[in-house]
Enzyme design. Structure first.
Site, short mmCIF file in Angstrom:
data_model
loop_
_atom_site.label_atom_id
_atom_site.label_comp_id
_atom_site.label_asym_id
_atom_site.label_seq_id
_atom_site.Cartn_x
_atom_site.Cartn_y
_atom_site.Cartn_z
N GLU A 163 -7.26 18.87 -8.49
CA GLU A 163 -7.35 18.68 -10.24
C GLU A 163 -6.77 19.91 -11.08
O GLU A 163 -6.16 19.89 -11.69
CB GLU A 163 -8.70 18.58 -10.60
N HIS A 197 -19.52 9.10 -9.65
CA HIS A 197 -18.62 8.14 -10.34
C HIS A 197 -19.12 7.28 -11.44
O HIS A 197 -18.55 6.38 -11.83
CB HIS A 197 -17.98 6.83 -9.31
#
Lengths: 325, 336
Positions: A60, A129
């Site tokens: 990321e 998540h």
């Protein structure tokens, strides 16, 4: 107008931006051949090729760091972070770099990166998540934060984000990616930042929500209507910039405020909204402001439904607020 | 060569002057580069005007060679109204868009992935340029070093990673930073060449960077260059190197001073006489003194500029805070 789901609207927004401007390109994990784990970039790799829909290594900080370099050079990158929960390796790039480039360079280096990330619970995603951590980004000067709740807004806010001269964190309520459909204008549909959407008018109480929480707020309003309580719902659309005028005006009318978000309570965006209302609408308030939020616990897997705000919790809060005065 | 020497001397004189100015409280902070002049000047001379530079906060000599006037550097060090970055950052964090020198930050290594991203953008636009990231030995442990080199390898970007290994990351010596025998060999893991060289040797630096740049614009991908140097001074004016390293070590390193080395080479080649050398140093001292005095005599930044450049256009919230500030109130403005 075309009827579509929210994730399809994201896809149409990306496609429209890429057709409009050759400087727009996408980068992220599994977004190319695979079309994204939620299929938000489906078909775009085939349409625009590997140099505009870039499958990156699994990093990321690499995604956001290179997106920043591209934006400094003059492109308009749209980075996808697969889940908001995975954005933290890039936090330094977002908070220390992206948010501050224009400021620290005295305006020499604008940095128009859009970062898309699915956020929020309701998909049985557990701790990693499901989180809704928009407040981190709202707290960082130099970032705009947009969160759509309808397919039309998903496309319209996304196009505005991509063409915005400043960085935007674009959070997509993945829980309603496919459960919600709506009419979406074709072509260059843009929804301006900083203008809240009046979801429904009401007289007795104002409910403020965004993203996936607009739907349960609406369901609650239907139930409350049966009890004779008239609920106004305001969808904030962008947290930065915030449509303070709309928020204050609504409470000046109804005299009551309930803030709904799935993020944890402490220092969530509801705290900021409550403070603004205490500062600017205090004399209009007939009852204390109420917050219906996630709890100050990590996001649970088995107890997901217990954690999340739902129509019942919102109804409960509204009733208490109305009863208070 | 004589030009390179002049830049190195100006950088050294600026360094000495700034350390003294900081002690006098006339600038707030300074990160010296003494010992790294050849690595910086050699690198900057080998790059082209259209290339993009991503410095850290010690690249003063690079800026000078790129054509940044001393005065502009001092405007930034002082943080006055002429600073192109509007006094927003601590000294040393300067950048200049018109010379493709990106404005750095303080976190270590973050510019590395950005340099790779700019190179990817140049690839996309088919611009025949290279980007270069500057960093030290400490940054080779950072997240962005790994991510940046990995992306560069995967995408074959026209990027030069210029590591000035000055042996000390504040107090941590090079051997405690990594077990790798060299920093350059880390490039092997990413699938592109790494080069180790003596960063005190201007010619060696110039050649290696020139070759890496040529490779980059030919589309042959990135290069990691480890220029081995020694940081003569402290990490910054905020630390005392006597706490972590010996005077003997510093004295030994000073024997390899890149400026003395180049002076010797130039003298041996017959292009630098003692009188000319003296004049170069005196001219540099006068230029530096003049630039600082002009910067110090320049008015400070406009207080209301506090609210500029957060975004291109101020949000209503920033507009309200700005009005409140102008009226002498706090961030919430007056009472409702």
């Amino acid at each position: 107008m075309t009827e579509m789901t929210l994730v399809q609207a994201v896809n149409r927004g990306l496609e429209e931006a890429m057709r409009q401007d050759p400087d727009v390109l996408l980068l992220g994990e599994d977004i190319g051949v695979n079309g994204g784990v939620f299929r938000a970039t489906e078909g775009l790799f085939k349409q625009f090729g590997a140099d505009r829909v870039i499958d990156t290594p699994l990093s990321e900080t690499g995604i956001v760091g290179t997106a920043i370099g591209m934006a400094l050079y003059g492109l308009k990158p749209v980075a996808e972070i697969q889940f908001l929960d995975f954005i933290y390796p890039a936090f330094d790039q977002i908070v220390s770099e992206l948010a501050k480039f224009r400021y620290r360079s005295g305006g020499q280096y604008p940095c128009p990166v859009t970062i898309r990330a699915p956020y929020g619970g309701g998909i049985k995603g557990g701790l990693y998540h499901s989180q809704s951590t928009e407040a981190y980004f709202c707290h960082t000067a130099g970032l705009k934060v947009a969160i759509p709740s309808t397919p039309a807004d998903a496309k319209g806010l996304l196009l505005t984000a991509i063409h915005d001269p400043d960085p935007v964190i674009f959070l997509e309520p993945k829980r309603i990616y496919r459960s919600v459909t709506g009419e979406v204008p074709d072509g260059d549909h843009r929804v301006p930042f900083g203008r809240a959407r009046l979801v429904r008018e009401g007289d007795d109480v104002s409910v403020f929500a965004y993203g996936a929480m607009v739907a349960p707020a609406t369901e609650a309003a239907d139930a409350l209507a049966a009890e004779g309580i008239s609920t106004e719902i305001v969808d904030l659309r962008t947290l930065v910039p915030l449509d303070e005028e709309a928020v204050v005006a609504s409470v000046e009318k109804t005299g009551r405020a309930v803030v709904v978000h799935e993020a944890a309570r402490t220092c969530g965006f509801g705290a900021e909204l409550s403070a603004i209302l205490a500062e600017k609408a205090f004399f209009s308030l007939k009852a204390p402001i109420a917050r219906v939020t996630g709890y100050d616990t990590p996001f649970p897997y088995a107890l997901e439904n217990a954690y999340l705000p739902n129509p019942e919790k919102i109804v409960h809060a509204v009733r208490a607020t109305v009863k208070a005065a | 060569m004589l030009d390179a020497y002049r830049w190195m001397v100006v950088a050294r004189v600026t360094d000495e002057r700034c350390l003294s100015l900081q002690r006098q409280g006339r600038i707030g902070f300074y990160a010296p580069l003494a010992g790294q002049e050849a690595a910086q000047v050699g690198t900057a001379l080998a790059m082209h005007a259209e290339d993009w530079f991503f410095p850290a906060y010690r690249e003063l000599a690079v800026a000078l060679v790129r054509g940044i006037p001393l005065r502009s550097i001092f405007d930034q060090l002082v943080g006055n109204s002429q600073d192109v970055s509007k006094g927003r950052q601590m000294p040393n964090h300067f950048g200049f868009r018109d010379k493709n020198i990106v404005v750095p930050s303080s976190p270590i290594g973050t510019q590395i992935t950005q340099a790779v991203g700019a190179a990817m953008a140049a690839q996309r636009r088919r611009d025949p340029i290279a980007t270069i990231a500057f960093f030290g030995d400490g940054a080779t442990s950072s997240n962005d070093f790994h991510a940046g080199l990995n992306f560069a390898g995967v995408f074959g970007t026209p990027t030069i990673f210029l590591c000035q290994n000055n042996q000390w990351a504040i107090s941590l010596p090079r051997e405690k930073q990594t077990r790798s025998a060299t920093l350059a060999e880390k490039s092997n893991a990413y699938g592109f060449p790494g080069v180790v060289l003596d960063g005190n040797d201007l010619n060696a630096v110039y050649r290696a960077v020139g070759e890496a740049r040529a490779r980059a614009v030919r589309g042959e991908g990135p290069t990691l260059i480890e220029a081995q140097v020694y940081r003569f001074g402290p990490h910054s004016t905020s630390d005392d190197p006597h706490r972590y390293r010996s005077d003997a070590e510093v004295a030994a390193a000073r024997e390899r001073d890149p400026i003395q080395r180049l002076a010797r080479e130039l003298a041996e080649a017959g292009v630098l006489e003692a009188s000319a050398d003296k004049a170069i140093w005196e001219t540099a001292r006068a230029e530096v003194a003049r630039a600082f005095e002009a910067a110090e005599g320049t008015p400070t930044v406009d207080p209301l500029s506090l609210f500029d450049d957060v975004f291109e256009t101020r949000t209503p919230q920033l507009e309200a805070q700005r009005s409140g500030f102008a009226a002498g109130a706090g961030s919430g403005g007056g009472a409702p």
